[in-house]
Motif scaffolding. Sequence first.
Motif, PDB file in Angstrom:
ATOM      1  N   PRO A 111     -12.748   4.647  65.554  1.00  0.00           N
ATOM      2  CA  PRO A 111     -12.448   3.960  66.823  1.00  0.00           C
ATOM      3  C   PRO A 111     -13.465   4.236  67.912  1.00  0.00           C
ATOM      4  O   PRO A 111     -13.655   3.406  68.810  1.00  0.00           O
ATOM      5  N   TRP A 113     -16.737   4.546  67.438  1.00  0.00           N
ATOM      6  CA  TRP A 113     -17.862   3.634  67.214  1.00  0.00           C
ATOM      7  C   TRP A 113     -17.478   2.206  67.600  1.00  0.00           C
ATOM      8  O   TRP A 113     -18.277   1.465  68.175  1.00  0.00           O
ATOM      9  N   GLN A 114     -16.252   1.832  67.314  1.00  0.00           N
ATOM     10  CA  GLN A 114     -15.780   0.502  67.703  1.00  0.00           C
ATOM     11  C   GLN A 114     -15.768   0.364  69.227  1.00  0.00           C
ATOM     12  O   GLN A 114     -16.132  -0.700  69.759  1.00  0.00           O
ATOM     13  N   THR A 117     -19.459  -0.131  70.327  1.00  0.00           N
ATOM     14  CA  THR A 117     -19.988  -1.465  70.051  1.00  0.00           C
ATOM     15  C   THR A 117     -19.363  -2.510  70.971  1.00  0.00           C
ATOM     16  O   THR A 117     -20.044  -3.449  71.392  1.00  0.00           O
TER      17      THR A 117
END
Length: 246
Positions: A111, A113-114, A117
């Motif tokens: 989560p 990294w999400q 991004t």
Amino acid sequence: MTRTIALAHELDHSGLTGEALPVVPAALSRYHHPQFVRAEPGRYEGWVTYFFAAFTGREPEPRMPLTVHDDKAVTREQRRELSSQYDAARIMWSKARLRHQAGPVLRKAVPLWQAWTAAKAELERVYKAFWETEDGRWRAQLLHLTDAENAAEAAASAWDEIAQQLAQLADDQIATAGYDDELRLTDVATELGLDASDWHIDHIGAYTNRFWGEGTPLLDVLAAQINAQRERLVEVARLAGDRELA
């Protein structure tokens, strides 16, 4: 489940490599590692395949017993063979330890990294909106841009924090097994059904050996992007004769 490692320069199906050495004789069984099952000739002359019970990664690091060196019945060649066995055990153990330790951290990283991004995409969207923003709305759009920058910086900082943890675990495995027997974090992630191929994880030194004022890896990438965007906005304002924005 039994795991194998062939001590040779070519990868076997376990993905582990080492030096070609003769089979450890059964007479030395009292000095074998507890996970050791057997050793037998490898696929090619002079190679050895070691068989071990599966490591969990929670065992102590495999170390050849010191009493081997005091045992007059053990020859130098036998000590070398035992050393090879423990080298193989250490490689297997290091990979099991990485899987055991990195698994929870990799799942926790998903989560984060999400979030990064998503924040990066929003920053780029807000910046591109200047192309469609009327002159009278630029200051308002600049507020949106600084909000997006702050959100992206927070997300990048959170990512770098967990990336450092993963980089340390990866470095610990390499320190034990060597680069030739590295287990990549992306491979561990794949085993867990995760796709970490795009994740920004640098070597541990990039997080720990920084000069004063230097940012962590992803924050540095973001800072370069933000600086480039702001320089472009200042250039446009200057060309347009807007001295307040320039």
